[in-house]
Structures are given as structure tokens and as C-alpha cells.
Design a protein around this motif. Structure first.
Motif, PDB file in Angstrom:
ATOM      1  N   ILE A   1       0.710  -1.436  -0.017  1.00 33.12           N
ATOM      2  CA  ILE A   1      -0.205  -0.077   0.058  1.00 33.12           C
ATOM      3  C   ILE A   1       0.736   0.959  -0.472  1.00 33.12           C
ATOM      4  O   ILE A   1       0.596   2.229  -0.978  1.00 33.12           O
ATOM      5  CB  ILE A   1      -0.913  -0.182   0.900  1.00 33.12           C
ATOM      6  N   ASP A   2       1.794   1.729   0.699  1.00 35.52           N
ATOM      7  CA  ASP A   2       2.802   2.601   1.263  1.00 35.52           C
ATOM      8  C   ASP A   2       3.464   2.985  -0.617  1.00 35.52           C
ATOM      9  O   ASP A   2       3.241   4.433  -0.896  1.00 35.52           O
ATOM     10  CB  ASP A   2       4.171   2.323   2.237  1.00 35.52           C
ATOM     11  N   TYR A   3       4.391   1.781  -1.395  1.00 34.20           N
ATOM     12  CA  TYR A   3       4.197   1.862  -1.946  1.00 34.20           C
ATOM     13  C   TYR A   3       3.839   2.309  -3.441  1.00 34.20           C
ATOM     14  O   TYR A   3       4.066   2.524  -4.269  1.00 34.20           O
ATOM     15  CB  TYR A   3       5.499   1.128  -3.014  1.00 34.20           C
ATOM     16  N   LEU A   4       2.730   1.820  -3.711  1.00 35.76           N
ATOM     17  CA  LEU A   4       1.355   1.920  -4.673  1.00 35.76           C
ATOM     18  C   LEU A   4       0.940   2.990  -4.426  1.00 35.76           C
ATOM     19  O   LEU A   4       0.418   3.709  -5.563  1.00 35.76           O
ATOM     20  CB  LEU A   4       0.328   0.510  -4.168  1.00 35.76           C
ATOM     21  N   SER A   5       0.887   3.033  -3.023  1.00 34.22           N
ATOM     22  CA  SER A   5       0.258   4.999  -3.174  1.00 34.22           C
ATOM     23  C   SER A   5       1.349   5.585  -3.685  1.00 34.22           C
ATOM     24  O   SER A   5       0.414   6.563  -3.679  1.00 34.22           O
ATOM     25  CB  SER A   5      -0.023   5.106  -1.676  1.00 34.22           C
ATOM     26  N   ASP A   6       2.587   5.509  -3.491  1.00 29.90           N
ATOM     27  CA  ASP A   6       3.429   6.880  -3.696  1.00 29.90           C
ATOM     28  C   ASP A   6       3.185   7.129  -5.685  1.00 29.90           C
ATOM     29  O   ASP A   6       3.744   8.060  -6.378  1.00 29.90           O
ATOM     30  CB  ASP A   6       4.576   6.376  -3.634  1.00 29.90           C
TER      31      ASP A   6
END
Length: 230
Positions: free
Chosen positions: A130-135
Motif C-alpha cells: 500500500i505504501d509504495y503503490l500509493s506513492d
């Protein structure tokens, strides 16, 4: 009479000449008085233009080139499902995490966030996914909505079903025959888990109505029949 007219015209001409002369004189005085300010303003404009081109061609372009080369190596490992080397590199190339740290503002740096998110999703590390896809951000329409679907998957795995549904709703706005019916099917199943049978039925019926050539269409009738029987 003609003599008076000529005198009047001459006076008007002299008045106009005087007015123009005054204008020129006042302009010269303005330039002289504000010469330093004008020179500073022009210098700032020139420096701004020069700085823009210097940033673009001497800083941004080389960074993008380096990031692209590093990303190419990581993509090879990703395609071969060697996810550890894709993430952390092989000693010669830094890997996705290094690209994100060093070149996060470049196009390749942003794409590295997408790949990292996909890898962490497959590894079962859903919060990292989630953290990386949100970026990740992109102008590519397909990848934009695909990322929404992947975020929905990650939240579904964390049992945050309302968030999963919200991302799936965003994903189906992409409206393509490949991914949209797949996402609609997942939405329907989550709605059923939440005992929201009407919403689930709407998802299944949309597949039946709008995506007759999809894989999901072949089995959606049994989902519709089961809910209608309830």
C-alpha cells in the motif's frame, strides 16, 4: 481666412510636437531614474531562463537517464520473479528501493514504486504494498486504474473491506474488457462477505450486461442465480 487656418494648424502641430516631446523626455527620465532596477529585473529573467535550461539538461535529464538504466536492470529481475534482486539490487545495480531513494522524483523513480508495490503484494507484505503503490502516479490510464485495483487487493487482504471496495470502485472507472469485469467480480464477492447482496448482485449483473466476452461472464450466472434464490 486661410492664413488664420494655417496659423491654427501650425499651433496644433506645435502643441502635438510639444506633447510628444514631453512624452519622450519623461520616458527617458523614467529609464534613467530606474535604470538599475530594470537591469536587475532583466538579469533575473535571464538567470531564470538559464537556470531552467540548466536544470532540465544538466541535472534532470542525466538523472532520468541514470534512473532508467537502473530500472531496466530491476525490471529484468522482476520479469524472472527474482524479487529480492529486483528490490535490493545485485551489487552492480541498486534495485528498486535504491531507485526510489535516489531518483524518486523521476519517471523511472515513480515506476519503481509501482514495481515495488506489486512485489510486496505478492510477498504478502500488504502494508508495504500500500505504501509504495500509493506513492505511484502516472498519466497512463490503464496503469492508473490497475494501481487502484491492486490497492483494493491489498486492503482486502488486510480485511479492510470498505477501503478495498472504495479502491475497486475507482478501478472500474477505467472501464476496459480485461480488468473491469475481474474487479467487479471481486467487488461482488466482498459485498457478499458483508451481506450486501443487492450491491453484489449489481456487480454481477453489470458483468453479464457489459462484458459478454470476458472470462468472468462464463460463470457469473451462477452467482446471480444464487443471490436471487436467497
Amino acid at each position: 481666412m486661410d492664413t488664420e487656418k494655417n496659423i491654427t494648424n501650425q499651433e496644433n502641430h506645435e502643441d502635438k510636437s510639444f506633447n510628444v516631446g514631453e512624452l519622450v523626455s519623461s520616458s527617458e527620465q523614467f529609464l534613467e531614474k530606474n535604470r538599475k532596477v530594470i537591469i536587475i529585473i532583466l538579469a533575473v529573467v535571464v538567470l531564470g531562463i538559464g537556470g531552467f535550461f540548466a536544470y532540465k539538461y544538466l541535472y534532470a535529464a542525466p538523472r532520468e537517464k541514470n534512473a532508467s538504466a537502473e530500472l531496466f536492470a530491476a525490471q529484468q529481475y522482476f520479469q524472472n520473479e527474482d524479487f529480492e534482486k529486483a528490490l535490493k539490487g545485485d551489487g552492480k545495480h541498486g534495485g528498486l528501493l535504491n531507485i526510489i531513494d535516489e531518483y524518486g522524483s523521476t519517471k523511472s523513480g515513480k515506476l519503481a514504486s509501482y514495481y515495488a508495490g506489486v512485489i510486496y503484494l505478492q510477498k504478502g507484505e500488504y502494508q508495504k504494498a500500500i505504501d509504495y503503490l500509493s506513492d505511484f502516479s502516472t498519466d497512463d490510464v490503464f496503469m492508473k486504474y490497475q494501481t487502484k485495483a491492486l490497492l483494493g487487493d491489498a486492503y482486502a487482504e488486510l480485511n479492510q473491506l470498505d477501503k478495498a471496495i472504495s479502491y475497486y470502485k475507482e478501478a472500474v472507472k477505467g472501464d476496459n474488457d480485461l480488468s473491469t469485469p475481474f474487479v467487479l467480480m471481486k467487488m461482488g464477492q466482498i459485498y457478499e462477505m458483508q451481506n450486501k447482496n443487492k450491491e453484489a448482485l449489481d456487480c454481477y449483473k453489470q458483468i453479464k450486461k457489459d462484458y459478454p466476452s470476458s472470462m468472468e461472464y462464463r460463470e457469473v450466472e451462477k452467482y446471480i442465480s444464487r443471490i436471487e434464490a436467497l
